[in-house]
Design a protein around this motif. Structure first.
Motif, PDB file in Angstrom:
ATOM      1  N   ASN A 966       0.788  -1.236   0.000  1.00 23.76           N
ATOM      2  CA  ASN A 966       0.000   0.000   0.000  1.00 23.76           C
ATOM      3  C   ASN A 966       0.821   1.288   0.000  1.00 23.76           C
ATOM      4  N   MET A 967       2.148   1.249   0.219  1.00 24.02           N
ATOM      5  CA  MET A 967       2.925   2.496   0.340  1.00 24.02           C
ATOM      6  C   MET A 967       3.191   3.108  -1.040  1.00 24.02           C
ATOM      7  N   ASP A 968       3.471   4.423  -1.004  1.00 21.52           N
ATOM      8  CA  ASP A 968       3.855   5.152  -2.208  1.00 21.52           C
ATOM      9  C   ASP A 968       5.316   5.557  -2.044  1.00 21.52           C
ATOM     10  N   PRO A 969       6.261   4.838  -2.698  1.00 22.95           N
ATOM     11  CA  PRO A 969       7.693   5.105  -2.470  1.00 22.95           C
ATOM     12  C   PRO A 969       8.103   6.534  -2.848  1.00 22.95           C
ATOM     13  N   THR A 970       7.311   7.171  -3.680  1.00 20.80           N
ATOM     14  CA  THR A 970       7.677   8.525  -4.120  1.00 20.80           C
ATOM     15  C   THR A 970       7.198   9.596  -3.151  1.00 20.80           C
ATOM     16  N   SER A 971       6.496   9.155  -2.122  1.00 21.27           N
ATOM     17  CA  SER A 971       5.947  10.132  -1.173  1.00 21.27           C
ATOM     18  C   SER A 971       7.081  10.864  -0.457  1.00 21.27           C
ATOM     19  N   GLU A 972       6.822  12.139  -0.171  1.00 22.80           N
ATOM     20  CA  GLU A 972       7.826  12.931   0.519  1.00 22.80           C
ATOM     21  C   GLU A 972       8.020  12.463   1.960  1.00 22.80           C
ATOM     22  N   GLU A 973       7.028  11.764   2.483  1.00 24.67           N
ATOM     23  CA  GLU A 973       7.129  11.284   3.868  1.00 24.67           C
ATOM     24  C   GLU A 973       8.167  10.185   4.012  1.00 24.67           C
ATOM     25  N   ILE A 974       8.517   9.515   2.919  1.00 19.97           N
ATOM     26  CA  ILE A 974       9.485   8.404   2.983  1.00 19.97           C
ATOM     27  C   ILE A 974      10.864   8.961   2.652  1.00 19.97           C
ATOM     28  N   LYS A 975      11.734   8.987   3.657  1.00 16.61           N
ATOM     29  CA  LYS A 975      13.091   9.518   3.503  1.00 16.61           C
ATOM     30  C   LYS A 975      14.102   8.433   3.829  1.00 16.61           C
ATOM     31  N   GLY A 976      14.133   7.389   3.034  1.00 16.51           N
ATOM     32  CA  GLY A 976      15.074   6.300   3.255  1.00 16.51           C
ATOM     33  C   GLY A 976      14.508   5.250   4.188  1.00 16.51           C
ATOM     34  N   PHE A 977      15.352   4.261   4.463  1.00 12.41           N
ATOM     35  CA  PHE A 977      14.912   3.096   5.268  1.00 12.41           C
ATOM     36  C   PHE A 977      16.016   2.802   6.289  1.00 12.41           C
ATOM     37  N   GLU A 978      16.176   3.705   7.279  1.00 11.91           N
ATOM     38  CA  GLU A 978      17.291   3.626   8.224  1.00 11.91           C
ATOM     39  C   GLU A 978      17.243   2.359   9.089  1.00 11.91           C
ATOM     40  N   SER A 979      16.067   1.887   9.383  1.00 12.91           N
ATOM     41  CA  SER A 979      15.955   0.728  10.286  1.00 12.91           C
ATOM     42  C   SER A 979      16.139  -0.597   9.569  1.00 12.91           C
ATOM     43  N   GLU A 980      16.415  -0.573   8.268  1.00  7.70           N
ATOM     44  CA  GLU A 980      16.567  -1.826   7.510  1.00  7.70           C
ATOM     45  C   GLU A 980      17.603  -2.738   8.156  1.00  7.70           C
ATOM     46  N   CYS A 981      18.808  -2.174   8.502  1.00  8.76           N
ATOM     47  CA  CYS A 981      19.879  -3.025   9.047  1.00  8.76           C
ATOM     48  C   CYS A 981      19.482  -3.634  10.379  1.00  8.76           C
ATOM     49  N   THR A 982      18.823  -2.861  11.216  1.00 10.95           N
ATOM     50  CA  THR A 982      18.421  -3.378  12.535  1.00 10.95           C
ATOM     51  C   THR A 982      17.397  -4.497  12.397  1.00 10.95           C
ATOM     52  N   ILE A 983      16.399  -4.284  11.545  1.00 12.83           N
ATOM     53  CA  ILE A 983      15.372  -5.322  11.362  1.00 12.83           C
ATOM     54  C   ILE A 983      16.005  -6.599  10.811  1.00 12.83           C
ATOM     55  N   LEU A 984      16.894  -6.445   9.804  1.00 10.70           N
ATOM     56  CA  LEU A 984      17.541  -7.624   9.217  1.00 10.70           C
ATOM     57  C   LEU A 984      18.387  -8.357  10.248  1.00 10.70           C
ATOM     58  N   ALA A 985      19.179  -7.609  11.021  1.00 17.75           N
ATOM     59  CA  ALA A 985      20.063  -8.248  12.009  1.00 17.75           C
ATOM     60  C   ALA A 985      19.257  -8.988  13.078  1.00 17.75           C
ATOM     61  N   ARG A 986      18.115  -8.419  13.441  1.00 20.18           N
ATOM     62  CA  ARG A 986      17.280  -9.085  14.449  1.00 20.18           C
ATOM     63  C   ARG A 986      16.591 -10.326  13.855  1.00 20.18           C
ATOM     64  N   LEU A 987      16.354 -10.310  12.543  1.00 17.06           N
ATOM     65  CA  LEU A 987      15.663 -11.447  11.910  1.00 17.06           C
ATOM     66  C   LEU A 987      16.598 -12.604  11.584  1.00 17.06           C
ATOM     67  N   VAL A 988      17.891 -12.322  11.337  1.00 23.84           N
ATOM     68  CA  VAL A 988      18.821 -13.371  10.899  1.00 23.84           C
ATOM     69  C   VAL A 988      18.835 -14.588  11.830  1.00 23.84           C
ATOM     70  N   PRO A 989      18.968 -14.433  13.155  1.00 23.20           N
ATOM     71  CA  PRO A 989      18.992 -15.643  14.009  1.00 23.20           C
ATOM     72  C   PRO A 989      17.725 -16.478  13.889  1.00 23.20           C
ATOM     73  N   ARG A 990      16.630 -15.816  13.583  1.00 23.53           N
ATOM     74  CA  ARG A 990      15.373 -16.561  13.484  1.00 23.53           C
ATOM     75  C   ARG A 990      15.316 -17.419  12.212  1.00 23.53           C
ATOM     76  N   CYS A 991      16.183 -17.154  11.260  1.00 22.91           N
ATOM     77  CA  CYS A 991      16.173 -17.932  10.006  1.00 22.91           C
ATOM     78  C   CYS A 991      16.668 -19.352  10.208  1.00 22.91           C
ATOM     79  N   THR A 992      17.359 -19.602  11.337  1.00 18.24           N
ATOM     80  CA  THR A 992      17.765 -20.989  11.647  1.00 18.24           C
ATOM     81  C   THR A 992      17.139 -21.429  12.962  1.00 18.24           C
ATOM     82  N   ASP A 993      16.020 -20.843  13.292  1.00 18.18           N
ATOM     83  CA  ASP A 993      15.288 -21.194  14.510  1.00 18.18           C
ATOM     84  C   ASP A 993      14.919 -22.686  14.496  1.00 18.18           C
ATOM     85  N   PRO A 994      14.884 -23.350  15.664  1.00 17.30           N
ATOM     86  CA  PRO A 994      14.505 -24.779  15.672  1.00 17.30           C
ATOM     87  C   PRO A 994      13.081 -25.028  15.199  1.00 17.30           C
ATOM     88  N   CYS A 995      12.265 -24.004  15.235  1.00 16.02           N
ATOM     89  CA  CYS A 995      10.869 -24.138  14.794  1.00 16.02           C
ATOM     90  C   CYS A 995      10.783 -23.825  13.303  1.00 16.02           C
TER      91      CYS A 995
END
Length: 1672
Positions: A966-995
């Motif tokens: 639903n987002m509009d990437p051209t919107s002025e409200e979107i000024k980059g994606f600074e939290s991308e690295c944090t979200i990815l780093a927090r998700l990586v351990p879950r990629c080999t989760d026992p579940c």
């Protein structure tokens, strides 16, 4: 045992040996072993079938001659005689028959006492022979059946049994028998004699009845029942008047049975005269006898004789008779006792017989009994009625009205057991046209009443096993009603239109489904057929409900189609079938709509997609259209009045009442009559049960429907209710009657709130805004604070949701600023927080979250603080819940239902939360919006419970996908994606989760994050990015939890992240990711480690300044990391370790205590990762192995003990660790032959070596010791567990085998590895008895191995010197290797042959007999080398083999076996001239081995003899053929040897010898049947073979037979048995003209002696053989 000589006067001798054999079998017949005894008897029987006269006369003579023979022996012989007589009766001449009859009669009466086994057997012989020689048997019997003298018990029994076995020959004798017997009856004083007389008389009467019934087949057609009536009457008097008074139960039963048969032969006058006494006597027995079956059978027979042709002589006794029969019906039968059930059926048969003459009286008596309130009595009477209706149809035909009228009272019965049997009676009546009479409809109403039974109350089930539950009775009556409707044609006139009368009454609501099913069948059938009686005249058929009543009832029933056992389709079908009878105006509408509704229901049921809401929308439209079609205000009001009048019918059916309210709401919406509307608004509020949420919703929706046309009237009513019913005081004149409780007010409040909500939603949008704040909000706001009642709380929440929907711009078609929203949101959040965190038991959370979502959609937009609180509250109240919504409760019966309910609630609540987040995100479709959700979710990633992590990731994925879509990437409200690295780093351990689910969700989340970043970077939505798209494949691979797959996937994931991560976010990503190394899940920390390494490999240049700190940080974490895989991955950063001072490092490592601890192992593995270091290590370790002692020896008494030495053991363990490292492969292959030879010797040297004594302790062991010193362990189990966990020094064998296995794995010698595994060699390598076999297998695998074979000559070179080693195990190992190497043609390397052969010849004088045995084996294996090599070494090898067979120091014949095996192998390759001189000598030398105890020796001797056959067709043909004949018997007998190995050898030898025997047929048999792995039917084969031997070698038959006799002294019982059988087949198949060639006397004497063998199996086979010699 007695062995009689034949008596010529008695025995029908043949003059041959069979006479003695028969006598021997007779003498042996009573064997102490049961199976053997059975076989001997079968053999005697087989002889008897061939020689019936001989065997029967011999048995006769034997019995006659040995009067003192034990009784059991006599029994066996008599039983055998009976079998022979039954089969060969036609072959027995009169003279023999007379002899047998006389002896059997003598046996029968020899003992004056009753000896059952003996005399039963004798009687059996007489009865068997009497089926042909009846007169002769009767002559003997009558001699013992003289007037004036009481006969023997078994004489009488035999005559009785004979009369049954030979009816036509015996009945003529019965006049005389009865004449003699009748005077004797008075002499019988003992019960056993009276019993046998009674039983015999019973059989006589049966025989007479049978004779007369089949008079057309009888020899004397003049015989009639009357001829015997006088004698039977006389016997009857004695039995009845005198004997029936006996106390003996068995006797009384026999008498009753006899009396039952006698009554059929008595004259009518006599029977009528005696009947009172008969009945009195028989009926009196019931009181004295616990088992009534035989009495009832006799009584039934008497009644059958009396109740004929309307005879009423029984009438005076009817009452007494019934008084005896009734209790037997009133007490239910024991269904576990067949006799009890049979008696029950016989008693019912008595009633059916009585109905022939007394149907009226019997009916009256039965109906009178129903007035009794006793349960058993009623069930019994109804059971009798059911039987009479079905089984006495003609007798009961004129009593139908009386029966129906009399059974009317049963419709009021309350007892389920009685009702069940009465329902069965109704079925019977329906099938026999009873229900067409007056009262039949009441019977049908009774069935419907049972279909309406409520569910059984919860609680303990009745202990009565016959208890009938409401559910069982209901299901039964459902089926009854349907079956009567659809299968009994005559029932239509009873049921139509009568069933319509039962559709409306409240008490039959539960039965509505089955009623409609039946009505649908009847109405649609009659409508389609245009039947005359289809149209209903409501005037004449006044009891049928009128149109509005039927419509109102059927519509409410259809409104809840899944209730009443899924009644929906049936109700609709009834409506369709009835519509012409309701109103012609409705026909077109209903005929069009109802089939569509039926299809909707059927589809929803089939696909399990039924929605009550959708159904109600459809059905209420039908109601609305029905009102439109009628276009009659009065009709509408009448239908509404009818709905209103039906409200109270549904007080116990809240769902139906709910729908009725909705129907009433639709009618009010359509009505213009204010009085009607106001009246029914009052009606609804006066009838609603405020404590029931279902009714509450119906009421509220009805108010909403009504408000659509009458808003002010509804609001006025609601205000009125608030004033009058919301105070505790009733007020008014009668306020003293009852004050309302607080709970009542709370419930009313809940109803009122919900009504306001639906009024707001359904009212005209143009009016609702003005009424909202002035009326509705003012009416509900005071009630939100401090809500205690859950019902009020939930309905307040629902009201807020409804108001929110009502105020949405899409509904209003205009904007509205909802100023009170914040206040409502706070209330809703407080409700969520108040819910339990340990379980979910209600829908408060879901309702509150849905209401919040509705409010968020309204203007103005929420503040950040409000959003923060809302997200936190909604996620926290769900994520914390248990997996299934609640924890299972132990010992609770209803826990499963609660768990199921909780699971459904949890799912709906989670969906509501997701919907809320989507609504929130829709207001901020940027990465910041995602952060607002992520900040609440990330803390749940590290939870230990799988389900919490799953919920968090599912929520994050949902949020990410929503923003991406639903987002509009051209919107002025979107000024980059600074939290991308944090979200990815927090998700990586879950990629080999026992579940698995967590892993896949994490990859999905990463993929969506990367897609978002790509879109924000300016790429179009449809742009293809192979790396991002490939993550879908990674997700599929994550389905399996295989660590290898996970490692591969996470590696690929690392590459994707490394490529896609912006440079400015790299450092932050690595810092956050390092926290993942300490993740509580081992798989997750390993995954973090792998990605970290991958990032460093791919982009290490970018973090050059941080490398030192990163490595230092990782090294520091090694001590904290708990998971081995994570530690291994972290250690991979230390690949640059130095290789200085290799010798010193190696020495230090080898000095570590064994076993190596984990740190030492890691060091070895790190060293092994460098190829240069590995090469030097291998040289050093091999040198150490060569110069150190493999073990130390010392004497312990008579035996030598070998103890382990440290250095070679340490080297072996180190090798194992090194080989485990993948990087060593190149160096291992480079040093393949050196390592292979060294490890072979190490494995061989380690067998039987004692473990190393532990002198020093590792750190871990010292710590263990400290613990034990500080805290002495008293618990033995704990102490044992601690000891087990303490590292132990590996044994030499274990370490050597382990190292060898690792070497093969590392060198990729998979074919050897797999071969050793298949042959179980790893275990054998450690066993002193089996390790030489393991090395033999290993050698074979080396030669065939694609990896090892090229190194064979180098391995031989390394091992040659070991054949002269001081250590026996090394010599054995090398000898085993060389021996098999010869067998494998020295890997086709001719240069090795001489070296290996000379090496083996040099050790023929070795001190070890194992080495000598292996050398013999190796020399014998020269046969594999081809003819040239065999010829070259033939003289030497033959000498060695002959010497080996004579080796004196060969305790277990191992060398002998190898010598014979070797000879067998080289014989096919040498010239006949080399063996000619010693051929017969070899044959004679091996002959004693045929009977050796050890199966291996026997097997090899047969194999060798078979192989000698190669030279049997040349110059040595004649002498060798003689050897074949000499040994043939032994070969044939050992075909059934106890050991399979010997059997296999014999088969092979016989196949080889067959062509030399100069008999094509014998050879064909050998080749066809003696297949190596086929199962041989030994007996059949030997029988067939013996025929061919007789045919081709008639002059050898006696020789073979005498050879078999010699084996009667064998030590194996199987061989003795085989010899006996072979003799039997040989002699049995020999033509009579050749019998003179046989030593018959000697052989038969030997067989007779064998009958006395100590083994039952041998005795049995001897008897079987004897049975074949019937022609001798």
């Amino acid at each position: 045992m007695i062995m009689p000589g034949p008596d010529e006067d008695m025995v029908r001798s043949t003059g041959g040996q069979v006479d003695d054999l028969t006598m021997a079998l007779i003498d042996a017949a009573y064997d102490r072993d049961e199976e053997c005894q059975e076989q001997i008897c079968n053999s005697l029987f087989d002889l008897g079938r061939r020689k019936p006269a001989l065997v029967l006369s011999s048995c006769y003579a034997y019995l006659k001659k040995h009067s003192k023979l034990v009784k059991e022996h006599r029994v066996v012989l008599l039983q055998c005689m009976e079998r022979i007589i039954k089969e060969k009766l036609d072959d027995i001449d009169t003279g023999l028959a007379v002899d047998v009859v006389k002896q059997a009669a003598l046996e029968l009466t020899l003992s004056k006492e009753v000896v059952p086994d003996w005399q039963t057997a004798a009687s059996g012989v007489l009865v068997a022979i009497g089926t042909k020689y009846c007169d002769e048997v009767m002559d003997e019997m009558l001699q013992r059946f003289q007037p004036g003298t009481l006969p023997h018990f078994f004489v009488v029994q035999t005559i009785g049994n004979l009369s049954q076995a030979n009816v036509y020959r015996m009945v003529p004798h019965l006049t005389a028998v009865l004449g003699t017997m009748l005077p004797m009856l008075g002499m019988a004083k003992h019960d056993n004699m009276r019993w046998v007389f009674s039983a015999a008389l019973s059989k006589f009467c049966e025989a007479i009845i049978d004779y007369c019934a089949n008079i057309d087949k009888a020899p004397d057609p003049t015989v009639t029942k009357d001829r015997f009536s006088q004698e039977v009457a006389s016997a009857f008097d004695v039995l009845f008047n005198s004997w029936l008074q006996s106390k003996e139960i068995k006797l009384r039963l026999a008498i009753v049975e006899a009396l039952g048969h006698m009554t059929h032969l008595m004259s009518k006058e006599k029977l009528d005269e005696q009947l009172p006494k008969i009945l009195q006597g028989i009926l009196g027995l019931y009181r004295r006898h616990p088992e009534p079956l035989h009495i009832t059978t006799g009584l039934c027979s008497v009644l059958d004789a009396v109740c004929v042709e309307g005879n009423t002589v029984l009438e005076p006794h009817l009452e007494q008779l019934l008084a005896t029969l009734f209790p037997q019906i009133f007490n239910p039968p024991d269904y576990n006792n067949p006799n009890s059930v049979k008696n029950h059926n016989e008693v019912l048969r008595c009633f059916a017989i009585l109905a022939r003459s007394f149907s009226g009286k019997l009916t009256g008596i039965l109906l009178a009994k129903l007035d009794n309130n006793n349960e058993k009595t009623k069930i019994g009477v109804l059971t009798i009625f059911k039987h009479l209706i079905n089984a006495a149809t003609e007798s009961m035909a004129d009593k139908q009205e009386v029966v129906v009228s009399g059974l009317k009272s049963m419709v009021l019965e309350q007892n389920n057991k009685i009702k069940k049997i009465f329902a069965q009676v109704v079925i019977a009546m329906a099938h026999h046209n009873y229900l067409e009479l007056e009262g039949g409809q009441q019977m049908m109403e009774f069935i419907v009443k049972q279909c309406s039974l409520p569910n059984d109350p919860p609680g303990k089930r009745s202990p009565d096993p016959e208890h009938v539950t409401n559910k069982q009775l209901k299901m039964m009556c459902d089926n009854v009603l349907q079956l009567l409707t659809t299968t009994v044609d005559d029932m239509e006139q009873v049921l139509w239109p009568y069933l319509l009368e039962l559709i409306v009454p409240e008490q039959y609501t539960e039965a509505a489904g089955v009623l409609c099913k039946c009505l649908a069948h009847l109405s649609n059938k009659k409508r389609e057929e245009n039947a005359d009686d289809y149209e209903i005249d409501y005037e004449t058929q006044a009891n049928v409900p009128k149109t509005p009543v039927l419509i109102a009832r059927l519509m409410v029933l259809a409104g809840r189609p899944t209730n009443g056992r899924d009644r929906g389709v049936h109700v609709l079908m009834t409506m369709k079938g009835l519509v012409p009878n309701l109103d012609e105006s409705l026909v077109d509408l209903w005929d069009t709509v109802i089939p569509k509704l039926i299809q909707f229901l059927e589809d929803a049921t089939r696909e399990d997609t039924f929605s009550q809401q959708n159904w109600e929308d459809l059905f209420l439209k039908l109601l609305s259209k029905t009102l439109d079609v009628m276009e009659n205000e009065d009709w509408t009001a009448e239908l509404g009045e009818t709905f209103g009048s039906h409200v109270n019918m549904y007080n116990n059916y809240p769902e139906e009442k709910n729908f009725l309210y909705k129907c009433l709401g639709v009618v009010m919406r359509k009505s213009n009559k204010k009085d009607f509307v106001n009246k029914h608004l009052d009606l609804i509020f006066s009838t609603i049960k405020h404590s029931d949420q279902t009714e509450r919703e119906g009421c509220a929706i009805a108010m909403g429907f009504c408000a659509a046309s009458h808003l002010d009237a509804v609001l006025t009513k609601l205000e009125s209710v608030a004033k009058t019913e919301m105070s505790q005081k009733s007020g008014g004149l009668f306020s003293f009657i009852k004050d309302r409780s607080e709970a009542d007010i709370e419930r009313t409040k809940a109803t009122l709130m919900l009504c306001y909500g639906f009024v707001a939603l359904f009212s005209p949008p143009t009016l609702i805004v003005s009424r909202m704040e002035a009326t509705i909000l003012r009416g509900i706001q005071p009630y939100f604070a401090n809500v205690k009642d859950m019902g009020v709380k939930q309905n307040l929440i629902r009201t807020v949701d409804l108001i929110g929907k009502a105020l949405h711009p899409d509904h209003l078609n205009s904007q509205y600023n909802f100023s009170n929203r914040g206040e409502f949101l706070n209330h809703l959040q407080s409700y969520m927080k108040a819910e339990s965190t340990t379980s979910i038991t209600n829908e408060t959370r879901a309702l509150a979250i849905k209401s919040c979502a509705t409010l968020v959609k309204l203007d103005p937009k929420l503040s950040e603080a409000e959003i923060f609180d809302l997200i936190k509250t909604s996620t926290d109240c769900i994520f914390v819940l248990p997996k299934e919504g609640m924890s299972p409760k132990k010992g609770k019966d209803d826990s499963y239902d609660q768990m199921l309910e909780a699971e459904v609630l949890l799912q709906s609540t989670t969906e509501a939360m997701h919907d809320l987040l989507c609504v929130i995100l829709s207001k901020d479709l940027t990465p910041n919006g995602l952060d607002s959700v992520f900040k609440h979710i990330k803390r749940w990633f590290d939870e230990l419970e799988d389900h919490r992590r799953v919920r968090a990731l599912e929520t994050l994925l949902m949020a990410e996908e929503y923003i991406l879509e639903n987002m509009d990437p051209t919107s002025e409200e979107i000024k980059g994606f600074e939290s991308e690295c944090t979200i990815l780093a927090r998700l990586v351990p879950r990629c080999t989760d026992p579940c698995t689910q967590v892993r896949q969700l994490a990859v999905d989340c990463i993929q969506v994050v990367l897609k978002m970043a790509s879109r924000i970077d300016g790429n179009p939505a449809d742009a293809k990015d192979q790396m991002i798209d490939a993550l879908s494949t990674l997700k599929e691979r994550l389905e399996k939890g295989d660590p290898t797959i996970l490692f591969s996937v996470i590696n690929d994931l690392a590459k994707v992240i490394a490529r896609k991560l912006p440079a400015e976010q790299l450092q932050t990503f690595i810092e956050v990711l390092q926290e993942g190394l300490l993740d509580p899940q081992s798989h997750s920390s390993s995954g973090a480690c792998v990605v970290l390494n991958g990032i460093m490999k791919a982009r290490g240049g970018e973090v050059l300044k941080q490398v030192g700190s990163i490595v230092s940080s990782l090294h520091e974490k090694l001590g904290q990391i708990e998971f081995a895989q994570t530690k291994t991955g972290t250690l991979r950063t230390l690949r640059t370790l130095t290789s200085y001072h290799l010798s010193t490092v190696m020495q230090s490592l080898l000095n570590f205590p064994l076993p190596y601890d984990s740190n030492v192992v890691e060091i070895w593995q790190i060293l092994a990762q460098d190829s240069q270091i590995t090469s030097s290590m291998i040289d050093y370790l091999l040198e150490t192995l060569q110069r150190t002692l493999p073990y130390e020896e010392h004497n312990d008494g008579d035996r030598i003990v070998r103890n382990a030495t440290v250095a070679p053991l340490a080297v072996t363990c180190a090798m194992k660790v090194i080989f485990d490292a993948e990087e060593t492969e190149e160096q291992v292959i480079k040093n393949y032959h050196r390592l292979f030879a060294a490890l072979m010797l190490r494995v061989g040297s380690s067998v039987g070596v004692k473990p190393l004594k532990q002198k020093s302790k590792t750190l871990r062991q010292k710590l263990f010791q400290q613990d034990r010193e500080e805290k002495p362990i008293k618990d033995k189990k704990k102490a044992a567990a601690l000891a087990a966990s303490t590292p132990k020094v590996p044994t030499c064998s274990q370490s050597a085998v382990s190292a060898f296995k690792s070497f093969l794995e590392r060198s990729k010698t998979k074919d050897i590895l797999e071969g050793l595994e298949e042959e179980d060699c790893w275990t054998k390598f450690e066993e002193e008895d089996n390790y030489t076999e393991a090395f033999t297998i290993l050698t074979r695998l080396i030669v065939t191995s694609t990896v090892a074979a090229p190194h064979t000559s180098q391995i031989v070179a390394c091992l040659t010197s070991s054949l002269s080693s001081l250590y026996e195990t090394q010599r054995v190992t090398t000898a085993a290797f060389f021996a098999e190497l010869i067998n494998q043609k020295c890997a086709d390397d001719s240069t090795l042959v001489e070296l290996v052969m000379n090496s083996l010849l040099g050790r023929l004088v070795d001190s070890s007999h194992v080495v000598r045995m292996l050398c013999i084996r190796g020399l014998g294996n020269v046969s594999s080398m081809g003819q040239d090599q065999v010829q070259r070494y033939s003289t030497t090898v033959l000498s060695a083999m002959m010497a080996g067979m004579d080796d004196k120091e060969d305790p277990d014949d191992d060398i002998t076996i190898q010598a014979m095996s070797g000879l067998s192998r080289i014989l096919p390759e040498i010239d006949e001239s080399h063996i000619r001189a010693i051929l017969i000598n070899v044959a004679l030398r091996i002959r004693p081995c045929f009977e050796k105890e050890k199966e291996g020796v026997r097997a090899q001797s047969y194999i060798l003899f078979g192989n000698l056959s190669r030279f049997g067709d040349g110059p040595s043909k004649a002498p060798f053929l003689e050897q074949i004949h000499s040994n043939l018997v032994s070969l044939l007998l050992h075909l059934n040897d106890p050991k399979k190995e010997v059997i296999k050898a014999c088969k092979g030898a016989l196949r080889q010898l067959g062509p030399l025997m100069e008999s094509e047929d014998i050879n064909n048999k050998f080749q066809k049947h003696l297949l190596e792995d086929a199962n041989l039917h030994y007996g059949e084969f030997m029988n067939d073979l013996s025929k061919v031997i007789i045919q081709d070698f008639p002059d050898k038959v006696n020789f073979y037979a005498m050879g078999c006799v010699a084996f009667f002294r064998s030590s194996w019982s199987e061989i003795k048995s085989n010899a006996a059988l072979f003799i039997g087949f040989l002699l049995g198949n020999l033509p009579s003209e050749n019998h003179t060639l046989i030593s018959k006397e000697h052989i038969c004497s030997a067989l007779i002696m064998l009958l006395k063998d100590s083994t039952p199996e041998v005795r049995a086979k001897a008897s079987e053989a004897i049975s074949l010699l019937y022609e001798y």
